[in-house]
Structures are given as structure tokens and as C-alpha cells.
Scaffold this active site. Sequence first.
Site, PDB file in Angstrom:
ATOM      1  N   HIS A   1      33.031  51.243  46.647  1.00 48.72           N
ATOM      2  CA  HIS A   1      34.356  51.084  46.037  1.00 48.72           C
ATOM      3  C   HIS A   1      34.463  49.892  45.114  1.00 48.72           C
ATOM      4  O   HIS A   1      35.552  49.598  44.623  1.00 48.72           O
ATOM      5  CB  HIS A   1      35.433  50.928  47.110  1.00 48.72           C
ATOM      6  CG  HIS A   1      35.619  52.117  47.979  1.00 48.72           C
ATOM      7  ND1 HIS A   1      36.529  53.113  47.702  1.00 48.72           N
ATOM      8  CD2 HIS A   1      35.001  52.480  49.127  1.00 48.72           C
ATOM      9  CE1 HIS A   1      36.479  54.037  48.653  1.00 48.72           C
ATOM     10  NE2 HIS A   1      35.557  53.674  49.526  1.00 48.72           N
TER      11      HIS A   1
ATOM     12  N   THR B   1      44.214  54.352  42.408  1.00 50.25           N
ATOM     13  CA  THR B   1      44.850  55.579  42.907  1.00 50.25           C
ATOM     14  C   THR B   1      46.354  55.488  42.656  1.00 50.25           C
ATOM     15  O   THR B   1      47.014  56.522  42.520  1.00 50.25           O
ATOM     16  CB  THR B   1      44.575  55.784  44.409  1.00 50.25           C
ATOM     17  OG1 THR B   1      44.774  54.548  45.089  1.00 50.25           O
ATOM     18  CG2 THR B   1      43.162  56.279  44.638  1.00 50.25           C
TER      19      THR B   1
ATOM     20  N   LYS C   1      49.298  58.299  41.389  1.00 47.48           N
ATOM     21  CA  LYS C   1      50.611  58.518  42.024  1.00 47.48           C
ATOM     22  C   LYS C   1      51.728  58.389  40.993  1.00 47.48           C
ATOM     23  O   LYS C   1      52.664  59.199  40.952  1.00 47.48           O
ATOM     24  CB  LYS C   1      50.831  57.492  43.146  1.00 47.48           C
ATOM     25  CG  LYS C   1      49.906  57.698  44.339  1.00 47.48           C
ATOM     26  CD  LYS C   1      49.805  56.481  45.252  1.00 47.48           C
ATOM     27  CE  LYS C   1      48.541  56.605  46.098  1.00 47.48           C
ATOM     28  NZ  LYS C   1      48.160  55.355  46.786  1.00 47.48           N
TER      29      LYS C   1
ATOM     30  N   LYS D   1      50.408  46.711  43.061  1.00 49.24           N
ATOM     31  CA  LYS D   1      49.037  46.740  43.560  1.00 49.24           C
ATOM     32  C   LYS D   1      48.727  45.361  44.106  1.00 49.24           C
ATOM     33  O   LYS D   1      49.503  44.430  43.919  1.00 49.24           O
ATOM     34  CB  LYS D   1      48.055  47.108  42.438  1.00 49.24           C
ATOM     35  CG  LYS D   1      48.225  46.252  41.163  1.00 49.24           C
ATOM     36  CD  LYS D   1      47.315  46.706  40.030  1.00 49.24           C
ATOM     37  CE  LYS D   1      47.799  47.915  39.272  1.00 49.24           C
ATOM     38  NZ  LYS D   1      46.990  49.104  39.473  1.00 49.24           N
ATOM     39  N   ARG D   2      47.563  45.217  44.796  1.00 46.41           N
ATOM     40  CA  ARG D   2      47.165  43.893  45.226  1.00 46.41           C
ATOM     41  C   ARG D   2      47.136  42.936  44.027  1.00 46.41           C
ATOM     42  O   ARG D   2      46.850  43.346  42.901  1.00 46.41           O
ATOM     43  CB  ARG D   2      45.779  43.943  45.894  1.00 46.41           C
ATOM     44  CG  ARG D   2      45.776  44.562  47.274  1.00 46.41           C
ATOM     45  CD  ARG D   2      46.583  43.750  48.264  1.00 46.41           C
ATOM     46  NE  ARG D   2      45.893  42.528  48.613  1.00 46.41           N
ATOM     47  CZ  ARG D   2      45.412  42.258  49.826  1.00 46.41           C
ATOM     48  NH1 ARG D   2      45.580  43.122  50.817  1.00 46.41           N
ATOM     49  NH2 ARG D   2      44.803  41.128  50.079  1.00 46.41           N
TER      50      ARG D   2
ATOM     51  N   LYS E   1      42.906  42.523  38.021  1.00 43.54           N
ATOM     52  CA  LYS E   1      43.970  43.510  37.769  1.00 43.54           C
ATOM     53  C   LYS E   1      44.954  43.020  36.703  1.00 43.54           C
ATOM     54  O   LYS E   1      45.766  43.771  36.198  1.00 43.54           O
ATOM     55  CB  LYS E   1      44.700  43.846  39.070  1.00 43.54           C
ATOM     56  CG  LYS E   1      43.810  44.560  40.108  1.00 43.54           C
ATOM     57  CD  LYS E   1      44.568  44.841  41.393  1.00 43.54           C
ATOM     58  CE  LYS E   1      43.685  45.357  42.520  1.00 43.54           C
ATOM     59  NZ  LYS E   1      43.345  46.796  42.374  1.00 43.54           N
TER      60      LYS E   1
HETATM   61  C1  26Q Z   1      34.789  42.833  52.994  1.00 44.02           C
HETATM   62  C2  26Q Z   1      34.175  41.906  53.828  1.00 44.02           C
HETATM   63  C3  26Q Z   1      34.926  41.029  54.605  1.00 44.02           C
HETATM   64  C4  26Q Z   1      36.309  41.110  54.556  1.00 44.02           C
HETATM   65  C5  26Q Z   1      36.915  42.043  53.731  1.00 44.02           C
HETATM   66  C6  26Q Z   1      36.167  42.895  52.948  1.00 44.02           C
HETATM   67  C7  26Q Z   1      36.826  43.884  52.076  1.00 44.02           C
HETATM   68  C8  26Q Z   1      37.933  44.581  52.542  1.00 44.02           C
HETATM   69  C9  26Q Z   1      38.567  45.499  51.731  1.00 44.02           C
HETATM   70  C10 26Q Z   1      36.359  44.167  50.805  1.00 44.02           C
HETATM   71  C11 26Q Z   1      37.001  45.094  50.005  1.00 44.02           C
HETATM   72  C12 26Q Z   1      38.109  45.783  50.463  1.00 44.02           C
HETATM   73  C13 26Q Z   1      38.846  46.768  49.686  1.00 44.02           C
HETATM   74  C14 26Q Z   1      38.472  47.262  48.530  1.00 44.02           C
HETATM   75  C15 26Q Z   1      39.303  48.239  47.806  1.00 44.02           C
HETATM   76  O1  26Q Z   1      40.421  48.542  48.207  1.00 44.02           O
HETATM   77  N1  26Q Z   1      38.794  48.801  46.719  1.00 44.02           N
HETATM   78  C16 26Q Z   1      39.552  49.783  45.955  1.00 44.02           C
HETATM   79  O2  26Q Z   1      39.198  51.073  46.432  1.00 44.02           O
HETATM   80  C17 26Q Z   1      40.007  52.060  45.842  1.00 44.02           C
HETATM   81  C18 26Q Z   1      39.654  53.385  46.483  1.00 44.02           C
HETATM   82  O3  26Q Z   1      38.403  53.816  46.057  1.00 44.02           O
HETATM   83  C19 26Q Z   1      39.827  52.085  44.340  1.00 44.02           C
HETATM   84  O4  26Q Z   1      40.727  53.013  43.796  1.00 44.02           O
HETATM   85  C20 26Q Z   1      40.084  50.715  43.746  1.00 44.02           C
HETATM   86  O5  26Q Z   1      39.765  50.716  42.369  1.00 44.02           O
HETATM   87  C21 26Q Z   1      39.254  49.678  44.471  1.00 44.02           C
HETATM   88  O6  26Q Z   1      39.579  48.369  44.008  1.00 44.02           O
END
Ligand code: 26Q
Length: 838
Positions: free
Chosen positions: A382, A681, A685, A573-574, A579
Site C-alpha cells: 500500500h 479511496t 467515494k 483524509k489523514r 497529501k
Molecule cells: C507500520 C508500522 C508500524 C506502525 C504503523 C504502521 C503503518 C500503519 C498503517 C503503516 C502504514 C499504515 C497505513 C497505510 C495506508 O493507509 N495506506 C493507504 O492505503 C490505501 C488503501 O490501499 C491507499 O488508497 C492509500 O493511497 C494509501 O496511502
Amino acid sequence: MNDSQTRQRGKAVGIATARGAPPAVSPHDEDALSAIKSEILSRLMLGAAKDASVATQRDWFVAAASVARDRIIRSWLASERADVAAGRKRVYYLSLEFLIGRLYTDVLSNLGLKKAFDAALGDLGVDLNRMRDTEPDAALGNGGLGRLAACFMESMATLGIPGGGYGIRYDHGLFRQVIKDGWQQEYPETWLSFANPWEFGRAEVVYDVHFGGHVETVASHGGEHAVWHPGETVEAAAFDLPIIGFHGRHANPLRLWSARAVDPLRLDAFNSGDHVGALNEQMRAEAISKVLYPSDATAAGRELRLRQEYFFVSASLQDIVRRHIETFGDLRALPDQVAIQLNDTHPSIAVPELMRILVDIHGMAWDDAWPLVNATLSYTNHTLLPEALESWPVPLFERLLPRHQQIVYRINADHLSVAKQKFPGDDAMMASVSLIDENDGRHVRMGHLAFVGSHRVNGVSALHTDLMRKTVFRDLHALYPDRIVNKTNGITFRRWLYQANPALTRLLRDICGREMLDDPSRLAHLRAQSGDAALQDRVTAIKRANKVALSNMIAEHAGVRVDPDALFDVQIKRIHEYKRQLLNLLETVALYNAIRLEPDRAWIPRVKIFAGKAAASYTQAKLIIKLANDIAATVNADPRIRGLLKVIFLPNYNVSCAETIIPAADLSEQISTAGMEASGTGNMKLSLNGALTVGTYDGANVEIAEHVGRENIFIFGLTAQEVAERRLAGTHDPREEIENVPMLRHALAQIESGAYSEGDAERFKPLIGSLRNADHYLVTADFAAYYAMQRHIDEVWRKPREWARLALLNIAGMAYFSSDRSIREYADDIWRVPVSSG
Ligand code: 26Q
């Protein structure tokens, strides 16, 4: 370690798939209605020990949800037997995040009971909106990745794919965001503080998960095998949430693990009466499922995170393997009966863990086990952001999981010998594909581990998959050229259109036919009618009503009155530098200055709406939130601009408030630095709900442009290739860009001077300073094109029918972005399971 250590108490209730839709109940069916009423009343009495006259909204919610839950169980259990009898292959989605939101409306509308329940509760005198608001969001995820997992669960159930999700039942999901004096503050989210009426605690499904200790090599049958003597044991207890598909035909469980210490009777054996030690152990164990890591894109390499990862992977794989053996008996058939999808690298430890289960516990030969593991697992990437690529220091990994470290080394040895054969003498290649990164201390590369252990690795949009092949996985791709495939993300239309926007859904059904609900490709019928003025007026009227609802929410939660006839410009979004909320804010300031300069020009009234959370440790992102709030305070209070511009920061963005914001948006901001947003995503929406997109050629925006028509979407800025070239050449000079764009220069100077911070010239220095000195995300490079595009958008907005025509064309092109389409592709190409027509 042997089988007796893998305790499993009694037989688990299996994962089920229901077939045979329960009929939708009409609100005019008096018998059915009175049955629902009396069931709800009896639940209220027996569950809450209350009469209707003293019941709270929350009591009503629990009673109604419990009655709905009963309806799921019937079809759920009936079908489990059918699936087992048919020997159907099961798909399991392993994810550390599931961002579900509320379940009440989802369950009832998928069961076809929504109207009947509304009528029944209305008759009982319940205020439906207030009642629904008492359900807390299940926010067991950070953002896109977690919400994608939730959409995928719903589509899998809708398409009748047996299986389900596995994750962690965090006591505290994503933090609650409070904005105090413009700054973000984080408070714990307590979604479980009242009983959760949707979940089933499975007291009999408990597994031991081990950590630490040492590994002994024991001679056996002329060879040798490993015996892991763990130093610590934690119990994983199962809780199931039912996920019901559209029409209520199928249901799958989302099984979430809760961590606890081994029970006190067993603890004695471990601690020989050391009660203080035992208490420590209890706290250490329970810490594992206490809280979601609130970081969306930084691999916070903390030990607790690795413990979470192994905890849920080990419990899930034990559960999957046990069910497989119970049903089929033969582990060699595992990939024929089971597919396991890894949601990012967070469950990568599944690769060595499944090897350990097959080799150490079930005595399989290594060379027999490896092809089974590889054929069973697949991995979704991702992100390409270097700071988000997970890796673990070898000393930590080895201390926590000594046997897994050995297994990783052995996998790596086999893998490198394959690589050597294909690329003899290429040491740089060996270093780059190795599972161990030797560059800065030794680290286990979790992305490489997942890649090597999987038969398919997918990206989440065409552009992102292409970049995976060219960048982070370039060398692994050369070694395994057929492994990387694309699976563009999707969203469930049930939640994001039918439930969130019932008025628009009715209109689309009128125009495209009822069949559209099951076959979104029929939305394309809108295209031919997009020029119809009456249709344009209807779509505009629906949007306006949704904007009134959002205006009320804004008044309540942000304390600002906005005009529902203004252009609602939304970035939700976050908060992250890539972004580029900052780009939007700088355009806001430039527009504000332009309005003040020529207050009598025919400006388009705009409401800029921001919402999103920043990771608590992400200082720059938190400063962006403060800047948004400071700009909002200044702009909203300035009488000179006569309300032509309003800036709103809505606090505590979550799934539920997204369901109100998205149907009310006119303009969707998707303005990431090209090449950095894997897919997005929210973009899907918003477009599905008739917002027009202003965006860069990034992530799924590229495909949205293709499907809705390049001329019907507002694309601006550098392409991913241009961004990469600039970075490579080191030619990006933010100072020069700023110098050349007076509006930008002015806006930055203003912010720096303290114009938005009560004269405090220090506050935003880190933000503006990093823009001037590095501008890693190329905000200054895209500013002029963005500002110009926004003014072009103003001109389009002047022609309301033209705007509505474009909105209709956007909706018409969205069928491709249904998560049913995504899941069908996963099912065909990766999981190899049949799907029902939907
Ligand atoms: C990793 C290690 C330790 C702590 C946290 C994490 C961690 C947690 C969540 C790293 C990344 C995430 C989340 C990533 C994320 O939400 N990515 C998004 O995924 C979506 C679904 O595929 C995409 O549409 C977005 O573009 C992408 O940013």
C-alpha cells in the site's frame, strides 16, 4: 514445541457463508412489523431490565441491534454446513486494521430490514437519528488501508466468498481528536466501554502464542529438528463480528483476537507462585491488544508493534490450519482449500510462522512445505514511501522470535541461491534482494519477506503497481517477473452510496433501473442523459439538501454558519505532507488576499472544508492542523470579504462523519505529490457522490480520469515521472518557484510574519522554512497550476447546469471502482475461488 502446546478448547464455531436470501421486509407488512416491535421490546426488557418508558437511546440501540443480530445468525449458521459439505475454498484477509465505522445501518440495509426497523422504532416513539448516534464507530484502523479492509470484507460477503477477516480487538481504536485553540489533542477512544451488541465472544476459541526463549536442535531419524522453548506465553481469545453481504445472502465473520495472560491456574506452573511477577506478566500480555498504533505511514519500529504482529498472525494461522485439518485432514491440500491475503507487510511474519507450523509442528519436510506456503499466501503493498517500509533490527527480532529468525535465514539462503543462479556474480543484486538489509545495522526487510513468501504481490492502482516494478521491488521483480500484479482499489457502494446518500440512490435507480443496485455498470446509462436539464436540476437539488445537512453539522461541531449555496470544497483524509493540505491552505490564503484586493469582483462563494487526523508524533502534520485553524479563525472573522470565503476544520474525522461530508461535497481535493499516493479511496467515494475532482495524476486519480473522461475532471501539476526526474536531477529550487509567483511569495511572507498567529512569527517557521529550504513534496512547484485550475473551476461553477452535467458524467463512470470488481479480480487471479454473481 509440539501440538499439545497449541491448545484449542473444544470445537470452534466455524466461519460461515449463508446462502438463500432472507426476504426483505416491507414496512407495510403489519404482521412482520409487529413481530419486530415485540422482539425489540422483549430485548429491551430482558437485556436492559427496563420498560420502554425509561429506556435511553442507547438501550433502544442495543435492543434493536440485538434483534438484527439474531436475523444474521439464522442465515449464518444455516450456510456453514453447506460450505463445509461442498468443500469450498476459503479466503482469509489478515489485517492489523479494520476501519469499520458503525454497523447498524449497514446490517439492516443489507438484510433488507432498514425500512421495517425504522417504522417499528418510529411506532415505539424512538428518535431514529439520536438512537443511531449512540453507536460508537469501530475505528480499528488509521485510514485508507483499514477502510479498504472493511470494504473488502463487505464485498467478500456479498460475493459469497467463504472465509473472513482476522485482526486485533483493540481496547482502544484510533484516538479521538479534539481541537483546542487550533491544536490537535489526542484522547483515548473507548468504543468498548458499553457492551458491543454485534460481537460474539468465543470463550472456547483460545490459542497460546509464544515469545522469546531459545531454540534447541534435536537429532531425529538421522536428521535433526528444531524445538523452540519459549520464554513467555500469551493467550489469544476470539471475538467474532458478523459481516453480512448485500441482500443478506452470505455472512462471514471478522475474527478479532484479544490478548490476555495465561489463566492463573496455569500461571502457577510458569511462575511457581511469584505473584508480582505474574501480575507483570498479565500487564505485558494485555498490552498487546490495548491500543491501535496511531501512525498511518511511519514504521514506528517499537517492540510492542512486532508483538502485535506476531500475536495476531500466530493465533490466526493456528485457527486456519486447525479448521483446515478438521475439514480436510490433509495439509498438502492447504493451497487448494485456503488462500491468505496479507494486508501490507504488517502480517509478513506469517511467512516464517506458517513454515514453522508445517515443519516444526506437523513434521513436514522443508522442501515440501515451502511451495505450500508460497501458494497459500499473497501480499498487497500500500505504500512506496521509504519511511513506511517495515524492517526490524535483527537483535530485536531474534530475541522476540528466535525460531522465526532461523527460518528467515533459511528462506533467505534458498532465495539467494536462486538469485545467484539467475544473476551470477551480481553482488549488488544479491544485496538488494536479500531479506536482510546490511546497510545500517542488520534489519529484516518485511516487504521482501512477504514478496518472497507469496505467489502474488499486488499494488493498489495501475500507477502504483507500475512504480513498484520500477522502484522498491525492481530487483525482486527481475527475479520473479510474473509475481507483481495490479488490483486497483474499490469501495463498497452499499455504504458509500446506498446508505450514505439514499436520495441520490433513488434518483440513480429511477434513471438506470433497479438492476443498477446489483450491477453498477448500469450507471453508464446516465451518460446519455447527462445533458437533460431536468435531471441536472434533480441531482443539484439532492446535493443541496445534503449540503444543508452538512451545514448543520458544521454549525454544531465547528461553530460556524456556512451558506449551502456556496461551493463546498472538501479535503478529508489523514494529514500528511505528501497529501499536501498545505498546498490547499496556501491557495486559500492567496484567494483570501485576492478577494480583499478586489472585494467587488464577482467571486464565487466557497467553503473550504478540511478534516483529518495527524499521527500524534508527526509534528509537521500537527502544525498543518494548527495553520488550518488559524487561517479559519482569521478568514471567517473578516467582514471585508462578506462571507465569500469560509474555512472549516471539522474535528475528529471518522467513518461516520465521512458519511455526512461526502454526499455534500461539490469539489474533491486529491492533490498529493504525483507518485506518492498509492491509490486513494476517498477520491472514489466523493466522485461516486457527484463531486468533481481537482487532482494530480496520482494513484487511482489516473484511472478515475480514464473512466469519467479526461475532460470531466480537473487535473493539474507535475506527473509522477516529472517529479522523479526533478528529484533525481536535484533541480527543484523552491526559492526560485516562490520568487516567480508573487501570490505565493506574498502568502508565505504573511504567514511567516504572524498574520495568522496573533503576530507570533515563530509558530509556522518549521512549516514555511522546510518549504523554502527543501520542499520535498514540491508544493511550490505545483502552486501556480493549482491556483489557475481553481479559478477555472470557479468559472465552471458559474454554470450550474454544466456543473451538474459533469457531476452526472463522473457518477456514470464510477462502476469500475466498486470493491466488488476489486474482489472479483482478487478471486480470479490470486485466490482462485469462484464468486457468485453478486
Ligand atoms: C507500520 C508500522 C508500524 C506502525 C504503523 C504502521 C503503518 C500503519 C498503517 C503503516 C502504514 C499504515 C497505513 C497505510 C495506508 O493507509 N495506506 C493507504 O492505503 C490505501 C488503501 O490501499 C491507499 O488508497 C492509500 O493511497 C494509501 O496511502
